[in-house]
Design a protein around this motif. Structure first.
Motif, mmCIF file in Angstrom:
data_model
loop_
_atom_site.group_PDB
_atom_site.id
_atom_site.type_symbol
_atom_site.label_atom_id
_atom_site.label_comp_id
_atom_site.label_asym_id
_atom_site.label_seq_id
_atom_site.Cartn_x
_atom_site.Cartn_y
_atom_site.Cartn_z
ATOM 1 N N GLY A 22 -14.639 8.002 74.991
ATOM 2 C CA GLY A 22 -14.878 9.404 75.291
ATOM 3 C C GLY A 22 -16.215 9.880 74.771
ATOM 4 N N ALA A 23 -16.604 9.402 73.581
ATOM 5 C CA ALA A 23 -17.912 9.769 73.022
ATOM 6 C C ALA A 23 -19.037 9.216 73.889
ATOM 7 C CB ALA A 23 -18.036 9.246 71.588
ATOM 8 N N LEU A 24 -18.867 7.994 74.415
ATOM 9 C CA LEU A 24 -19.892 7.426 75.299
ATOM 10 C C LEU A 24 -20.043 8.247 76.571
ATOM 11 C CD1 LEU A 24 -19.406 3.545 75.122
ATOM 12 C CD2 LEU A 24 -21.240 4.925 74.142
ATOM 13 N N THR A 25 -18.925 8.686 77.137
ATOM 14 C CA THR A 25 -19.012 9.504 78.354
ATOM 15 C C THR A 25 -19.696 10.841 78.068
ATOM 16 O OG1 THR A 25 -16.787 10.411 77.965
ATOM 17 C CG2 THR A 25 -16.965 8.444 79.353
ATOM 18 N N MET A 81 -10.879 12.662 76.571
ATOM 19 C CA MET A 81 -10.774 13.515 75.387
ATOM 20 C C MET A 81 -9.524 14.396 75.423
ATOM 21 S SD MET A 81 -13.389 12.514 73.711
ATOM 22 C CE MET A 81 -13.581 13.713 72.415
ATOM 23 N N ILE A 82 -9.299 15.051 76.555
ATOM 24 C CA ILE A 82 -8.119 15.914 76.650
ATOM 25 C C ILE A 82 -6.848 15.072 76.738
ATOM 26 C CG2 ILE A 82 -6.979 17.691 78.033
ATOM 27 C CD1 ILE A 82 -9.682 18.811 78.707
ATOM 28 N N GLY A 83 -6.966 13.892 77.367
ATOM 29 C CA GLY A 83 -5.817 12.986 77.398
ATOM 30 C C GLY A 83 -5.392 12.560 76.003
ATOM 31 N N VAL A 84 -6.371 12.277 75.138
ATOM 32 C CA VAL A 84 -6.062 11.914 73.754
ATOM 33 C C VAL A 84 -5.376 13.068 73.040
ATOM 34 C CG1 VAL A 84 -7.124 11.488 71.505
ATOM 35 C CG2 VAL A 84 -7.813 10.137 73.461
ATOM 36 N N SER A 85 -5.855 14.289 73.261
ATOM 37 C CA SER A 85 -5.222 15.441 72.610
ATOM 38 C C SER A 85 -3.774 15.597 73.049
ATOM 39 C CB SER A 85 -6.014 16.715 72.904
ATOM 40 O OG SER A 85 -5.899 17.088 74.283
ATOM 41 N N ARG A 86 -3.483 15.291 74.311
ATOM 42 C CA ARG A 86 -2.091 15.361 74.782
ATOM 43 C C ARG A 86 -1.244 14.280 74.114
ATOM 44 N NH1 ARG A 86 -0.681 20.122 77.211
ATOM 45 N NH2 ARG A 86 -2.265 20.767 78.707
ATOM 46 N N GLU A 87 -1.802 13.076 73.967
ATOM 47 C CA GLU A 87 -1.064 11.999 73.313
ATOM 48 C C GLU A 87 -0.793 12.338 71.850
ATOM 49 O OE1 GLU A 87 0.203 9.346 74.628
ATOM 50 O OE2 GLU A 87 -0.649 9.546 76.636
ATOM 51 N N LEU A 131 -8.098 19.402 68.824
ATOM 52 C CA LEU A 131 -8.399 17.981 68.941
ATOM 53 C C LEU A 131 -8.880 17.584 70.322
ATOM 54 C CD1 LEU A 131 -5.369 16.493 66.974
ATOM 55 C CD2 LEU A 131 -7.681 16.921 66.160
ATOM 56 N N GLY A 132 -8.694 18.446 71.310
ATOM 57 C CA GLY A 132 -9.138 18.119 72.659
ATOM 58 C C GLY A 132 -10.349 18.919 73.094
ATOM 59 N N PRO A 133 -10.133 20.093 73.692
ATOM 60 C CA PRO A 133 -11.267 20.898 74.174
ATOM 61 C C PRO A 133 -12.277 21.250 73.099
ATOM 62 C CG PRO A 133 -9.207 21.705 75.092
ATOM 63 C CD PRO A 133 -8.837 20.666 74.082
ATOM 64 N N ALA A 134 -11.828 21.562 71.877
ATOM 65 C CA ALA A 134 -12.768 21.963 70.830
ATOM 66 C C ALA A 134 -13.731 20.830 70.489
ATOM 67 C CB ALA A 134 -12.009 22.398 69.581
ATOM 68 N N ILE A 135 -13.198 19.622 70.303
ATOM 69 C CA ILE A 135 -14.067 18.469 70.007
ATOM 70 C C ILE A 135 -14.968 18.163 71.187
ATOM 71 C CG2 ILE A 135 -14.065 15.985 69.571
ATOM 72 C CD1 ILE A 135 -11.617 16.344 67.859
ATOM 73 N N MET A 136 -14.415 18.237 72.397
ATOM 74 C CA MET A 136 -15.185 17.910 73.590
ATOM 75 C C MET A 136 -16.353 18.878 73.793
ATOM 76 S SD MET A 136 -13.892 17.747 77.550
ATOM 77 C CE MET A 136 -13.686 19.535 77.583
ATOM 78 N N TYR A 137 -16.084 20.180 73.705
ATOM 79 C CA TYR A 137 -17.142 21.168 73.915
ATOM 80 C C TYR A 137 -18.174 21.125 72.787
ATOM 81 C CZ TYR A 137 -14.405 23.199 77.703
ATOM 82 O OH TYR A 137 -13.725 23.392 78.878
ATOM 83 N N THR A 138 -17.715 20.878 71.562
ATOM 84 C CA THR A 138 -18.661 20.764 70.448
ATOM 85 C C THR A 138 -19.583 19.573 70.638
ATOM 86 O OG1 THR A 138 -17.053 21.780 68.941
ATOM 87 C CG2 THR A 138 -18.864 20.541 67.952
ATOM 88 N N ALA A 139 -19.013 18.431 71.026
ATOM 89 C CA ALA A 139 -19.833 17.242 71.265
ATOM 90 C C ALA A 139 -20.807 17.462 72.410
ATOM 91 C CB ALA A 139 -18.926 16.043 71.553
ATOM 92 N N ASN A 140 -20.343 18.097 73.491
ATOM 93 C CA ASN A 140 -21.230 18.386 74.619
ATOM 94 C C ASN A 140 -22.397 19.270 74.188
ATOM 95 O OD1 ASN A 140 -20.045 16.952 76.743
ATOM 96 N ND2 ASN A 140 -18.546 18.541 77.102
ATOM 97 N N THR A 141 -22.089 20.293 73.398
ATOM 98 C CA THR A 141 -23.141 21.211 72.948
ATOM 99 C C THR A 141 -24.159 20.506 72.072
ATOM 100 O OG1 THR A 141 -21.588 23.074 73.044
ATOM 101 C CG2 THR A 141 -23.577 23.365 71.727
ATOM 102 N N LEU A 142 -23.690 19.689 71.123
ATOM 103 C CA LEU A 142 -24.603 19.013 70.204
ATOM 104 C C LEU A 142 -25.486 18.003 70.930
ATOM 105 C CD1 LEU A 142 -22.221 18.418 67.148
ATOM 106 C CD2 LEU A 142 -24.032 20.119 67.363
ATOM 107 N N VAL A 143 -24.875 17.213 71.801
ATOM 108 C CA VAL A 143 -25.648 16.182 72.502
ATOM 109 C C VAL A 143 -26.633 16.811 73.472
ATOM 110 C CG1 VAL A 143 -25.487 14.216 74.088
ATOM 111 C CG2 VAL A 143 -23.833 14.460 72.241
ATOM 112 N N PHE A 144 -26.181 17.795 74.240
ATOM 113 C CA PHE A 144 -27.081 18.422 75.207
ATOM 114 C C PHE A 144 -28.218 19.168 74.511
ATOM 115 C CE2 PHE A 144 -28.460 21.756 78.123
ATOM 116 C CZ PHE A 144 -28.644 21.032 79.292
#
Length: 269
Positions: A22-25, A81-87, A131-144
């Motif tokens: 997920g981090a690579l994507t 990422m969201i799939g992991v949060s569901r699991e 654990l899902g959207p929050a991590i995903m959006y934070t990572a997107n913001t930092l990388v972009f």
């Protein structure tokens, strides 16, 4: 903050491989998308020297390729990422239920059913969002932001500093809204617990309520609790509705500031 999240580390460790992909994507998604304005810049500069059908075709294909690639990696990012949060949410619910089964009877005598229901539903859903959207959006913001900062600094260091000037104000705004959102969310959770407890008591004591003809009184009390829940939820909805426009206005001010400086101070308009 990290200390509060320490109980979740075993769950994150369990899905570390999926989180790695997920981090690579995330990196590929934002790394590709940051190229979009660069292609437009090159297209505008090149077309100013002569517009041909071949150039339009080439740049159109490049833009479509970037948009298509971003769409693929964005889908994979959300799926992973969201799939992991569901699991993790599924594992947390199973562990919570197993823990509740192991508790003594005295615990249920002291704890209301509504409190347990609130923790098993809304609280676990809030953990999943973290654990899902929050991590995903934070990572997107930092990388972009990191990738865009390289291009921006290469174009103009001064304009880059001006563009980032409103960020401290945005940080203060987030802290202000975040604290009040947390406070109101806790009040809503408390009211949700009261509603769940009252519903459980009414269901379990249905015969007693009918025996004393208290149906109308209990309906009125339940309606009052629901109205209180709505009255507590509306301020939270208004506050969250104000957060994003306020941030957009501040970030938009940065764009206006850069455009104004570029056209007046630097004379490139």
């Amino acid at each position: 903050m990290l200390k509060n999240l320490q109980p979740l580390w075993p769950y994150l460790k369990k899905y570390r491989v999926t989180l790695f992909w997920g981090a690579l994507t995330v990196f590929f998604n934002n790394g590709i998308w940051v190229l979009f304005p660069q292609i437009i810049r090159r297209a505008v500069d090149d077309l100013n020297h002569g517009a041909t059908r071949h150039k339009f075709f080439v740049y159109s294909l490049l833009l479509l390729a970037v948009a298509g690639s971003k769409g693929i990696f964005q889908f994979l990012t959300r799926w992973l990422m969201i799939g992991v949060s569901r699991e993790i949410e599924y594992d947390l619910r199973n562990d919570l239920f197993a823990h509740l089964e192991s508790l003594p009877y005295s615990y249920y005598q002291k704890t209301r059913t509504g409190d347990i229901m609130a923790r098993a539903t809304n609280d676990l859903n809030a953990v999943r969002m973290l654990l899902g959207p929050a991590i995903m959006y934070t990572a997107n913001t930092l990388v972009f932001t990191a990738a865009a900062l390289i291009f921006m600094w290469h174009i103009s260091p001064k304009l880059t500093l001006y563009a980032f000037a409103p960020l401290p104000l945005a940080s203060v705004t987030i802290q202000y809204f975040g604290k009040r959102i947390h406070e109101r969310f806790e009040k809503i959770q408390a009211q949700f617990s009261d509603i769940s407890a009252r519903a459980q008591e009414n269901f379990s004591g249905a015969r007693l309520i009918r025996a004393y003809a208290q149906e109308s009184a209990e309906i009125a009390l339940f309606e009052k609790s629901n109205q209180e829940y709505v009255s507590r939820s509306l301020p939270l909805a208004r506050l969250m509705g104000m957060l994003w426009p306020a941030l957009e206005m501040m970030l938009g001010f940065a764009v206006v500031l850069v455009l104004w400086l570029d056209t007046t101070v630097y004379g490139r308009g």
